[in-house]
Write an enzyme that holds these catalytic residues in place. Structure first.
Site, PDB file in Angstrom:
ATOM      1  N   SER A 237      30.853  43.560  47.334  1.00 19.59           N
ATOM      2  CA  SER A 237      31.829  43.252  48.383  1.00 19.59           C
ATOM      3  C   SER A 237      31.185  42.741  49.678  1.00 19.59           C
ATOM      4  O   SER A 237      31.684  41.782  50.268  1.00 19.59           O
ATOM      5  CB  SER A 237      32.705  44.473  48.665  1.00 19.59           C
ATOM      6  OG  SER A 237      33.511  44.729  47.539  1.00 19.59           O
TER       7      SER A 237
ATOM      8  N   LYS B 185      40.190  56.657  46.001  1.00 16.61           N
ATOM      9  CA  LYS B 185      41.371  55.778  45.990  1.00 16.61           C
ATOM     10  C   LYS B 185      42.706  56.521  46.011  1.00 16.61           C
ATOM     11  O   LYS B 185      43.668  56.047  46.588  1.00 16.61           O
ATOM     12  CB  LYS B 185      41.326  54.867  44.757  1.00 16.61           C
ATOM     13  CG  LYS B 185      40.232  53.814  44.814  1.00 16.61           C
ATOM     14  CD  LYS B 185      40.445  52.830  43.679  1.00 16.61           C
ATOM     15  CE  LYS B 185      39.195  52.132  43.264  1.00 16.61           C
ATOM     16  NZ  LYS B 185      39.432  51.184  42.171  1.00 16.61           N
TER      17      LYS B 185
ATOM     18  N   ASN C  17      43.185  50.581  47.327  1.00 14.22           N
ATOM     19  CA  ASN C  17      41.793  50.134  47.493  1.00 14.22           C
ATOM     20  C   ASN C  17      41.579  49.329  48.778  1.00 14.22           C
ATOM     21  O   ASN C  17      40.465  48.923  49.072  1.00 14.22           O
ATOM     22  CB  ASN C  17      41.315  49.339  46.270  1.00 14.22           C
ATOM     23  CG  ASN C  17      41.976  47.981  46.155  1.00 14.22           C
ATOM     24  OD1 ASN C  17      42.900  47.665  46.895  1.00 14.22           O
ATOM     25  ND2 ASN C  17      41.504  47.174  45.226  1.00 14.22           N
TER      26      ASN C  17
ATOM     27  N   ASP D 260      43.968  44.995  43.250  1.00 13.94           N
ATOM     28  CA  ASP D 260      43.622  44.674  41.854  1.00 13.94           C
ATOM     29  C   ASP D 260      44.781  43.946  41.167  1.00 13.94           C
ATOM     30  O   ASP D 260      44.557  43.142  40.269  1.00 13.94           O
ATOM     31  CB  ASP D 260      43.287  45.944  41.055  1.00 13.94           C
ATOM     32  CG  ASP D 260      41.910  46.482  41.411  1.00 13.94           C
ATOM     33  OD1 ASP D 260      41.093  45.702  41.948  1.00 13.94           O
ATOM     34  OD2 ASP D 260      41.669  47.675  41.174  1.00 13.94           O
TER      35      ASP D 260
ATOM     36  N   MET E 263      46.248  57.774  22.602  1.00 14.07           N
ATOM     37  CA  MET E 263      47.560  57.142  22.686  1.00 14.07           C
ATOM     38  C   MET E 263      48.476  57.792  23.723  1.00 14.07           C
ATOM     39  O   MET E 263      49.336  57.125  24.311  1.00 14.07           O
ATOM     40  CB  MET E 263      48.234  57.124  21.319  1.00 14.07           C
ATOM     41  CG  MET E 263      49.296  56.042  21.280  1.00 14.07           C
ATOM     42  SD  MET E 263      49.988  55.813  19.675  1.00 14.07           S
ATOM     43  CE  MET E 263      51.559  55.114  20.097  1.00 14.07           C
TER      44      MET E 263
ATOM     45  N   TYR F 200      32.472  42.688  33.749  1.00 17.89           N
ATOM     46  CA  TYR F 200      31.620  41.567  34.145  1.00 17.89           C
ATOM     47  C   TYR F 200      30.143  41.951  34.258  1.00 17.89           C
ATOM     48  O   TYR F 200      29.330  41.146  34.708  1.00 17.89           O
ATOM     49  CB  TYR F 200      32.109  40.909  35.446  1.00 17.89           C
ATOM     50  CG  TYR F 200      32.179  41.844  36.625  1.00 17.89           C
ATOM     51  CD1 TYR F 200      31.091  42.044  37.464  1.00 17.89           C
ATOM     52  CD2 TYR F 200      33.357  42.529  36.907  1.00 17.89           C
ATOM     53  CE1 TYR F 200      31.160  42.902  38.548  1.00 17.89           C
ATOM     54  CE2 TYR F 200      33.441  43.390  37.986  1.00 17.89           C
ATOM     55  CZ  TYR F 200      32.335  43.563  38.803  1.00 17.89           C
ATOM     56  OH  TYR F 200      32.418  44.428  39.860  1.00 17.89           O
TER      57      TYR F 200
END
Ligand code: ATR
Length: 281
Positions: free
Chosen positions: A22, A71, A91, A106, A158, A222
């Site tokens: 950031s 958060k 965030n 996000d 699940m 990533y």
């Protein structure tokens, strides 16, 4: 120097002080837009977070990004918008008429990255989302908000997928992890929000040849690679893709705009800068 003439500064609040891209992103925008301002990392332990946020303005900050593990607290200590409330986590913090507000960027990071990387992706009627953690909540909310008709949600556990479906309504359909293969032929959009493919995690085993020819594939992972094995396989098949680095860059736009007053752009130069940093990390 009076407080009025001090350059504006924002920070990233986390614990422990994780290596984050950031500062690189925001410094790039400050530099290229010619804005005098700052962005620093603040390592704040959980028991000091409330006090830190309470004094955010007194400390000289116009706002902040918030990361793990703060958060949820950030949401509780601010006035959250609909996105932060839906995701259950904030965030990004900023001040509006003296009041501390929050959002979860996000959601738009995910959607705007898709719009930039694969325009027309939203023609898909069925999306298949893998994973039901924090990142998945932002993705699912974004897809519902955008009007995608059916969001099939597959998760190893699940019950977590079921809980998310309960929250987001009838358009979210929880499916068993071993049903993924059968759903691929109708998935116009495939999103991996799980940590599969990250450092120290197994790869995501998935047969992209079963996806429709017009499908778009997104991977939120990533690291260690921007082009994950999933994205590489999709591209080899000629499918359009959107990567996790793009989402990271697009989610940073709104905070910068709120703190520094100008909407910055996600340029190929910025992408290359961050990609180089990821490669050398
Ligand atoms: P985040 O906030 O980044 O979404 P998270 O809340 O820890 O992180 O969620 C991680 C996701 O990756 C979960 O959906 C998790 O599945 P479970 O809910 O069953 O734990 C998924 N995940 C992690 N490791 C996995 C694995 N080996 N196989 C399948 N899914 C996995």
């Amino acid at each position: 120097m009076t407080s009025q003439t001090k350059p504006r500064a924002a920070c990233l609040i986390g614990w422990p002080a994780a290596h984050s891209r950031s500062p690189l992103i925001h410094h790039y925008w400050l530099r290229t837009l010619g804005i005098e301002g700052g962005y620093v990392i603040e390592a704040v332990p959980p028991d000091e977070f409330g006090d830190f946020v309470f004094r955010l303005s007194i400390r000289g900050f116009v706002g902040a990004n918030v990361t793990i593990p703060h958060k949820e607290r950030a949401l509780a200590l601010s006035k959250p918008d609909a996105r932060a409330r839906a995701v259950g986590a904030a965030n990004t913090l900023w001040f509006e008429d003296g009041e501390l507000c929050s959002t979860n960027t996000d959601v738009e990071g995910f959607i705007n990255n898709l719009d930039a990387s694969a325009p027309g992706w939203d023609k898909a009627t069925d999306a298949l989302v893998l994973g039901a953690g924090g990142a998945s909540r932002a993705v699912v909310f974004g897809l519902i908000e955008r009007g995608i008709q059916r969001v099939h949600l597959a998760n190893r556990t699940m019950e977590r997928a079921g809980a998310l479906a309960d929250q987001f309504g009838a358009r979210v359909l929880p499916v068993a992890w071993d049903a993924i293969g059968d759903l691929l032929p109708r998935a116009g959009l495939l999103v991996n929000t799980t940590s599969l493919g990250m450092h120290g995690q197994p790869a995501l085993e998935l047969d992209v040849s079963r996806l429709p020819a017009e499908a778009v594939v997104t991977d939120l992972v990533y690291v260690p690679l921007v082009e994950t094995p999933l994205l590489a396989a999709a591209q080899a098949r000629g499918l359009r893709t959107a990567d996790g680095l793009g989402m990271l860059l697009h989610q940073a736009v709104r905070g910068f705009e709120l703190w520094f007053g100008q909407r910055p752009e996600v340029t190929s130069e910025l992408r290359a800068l961050i990609e180089a940093d990821l490669t050398h990390a």
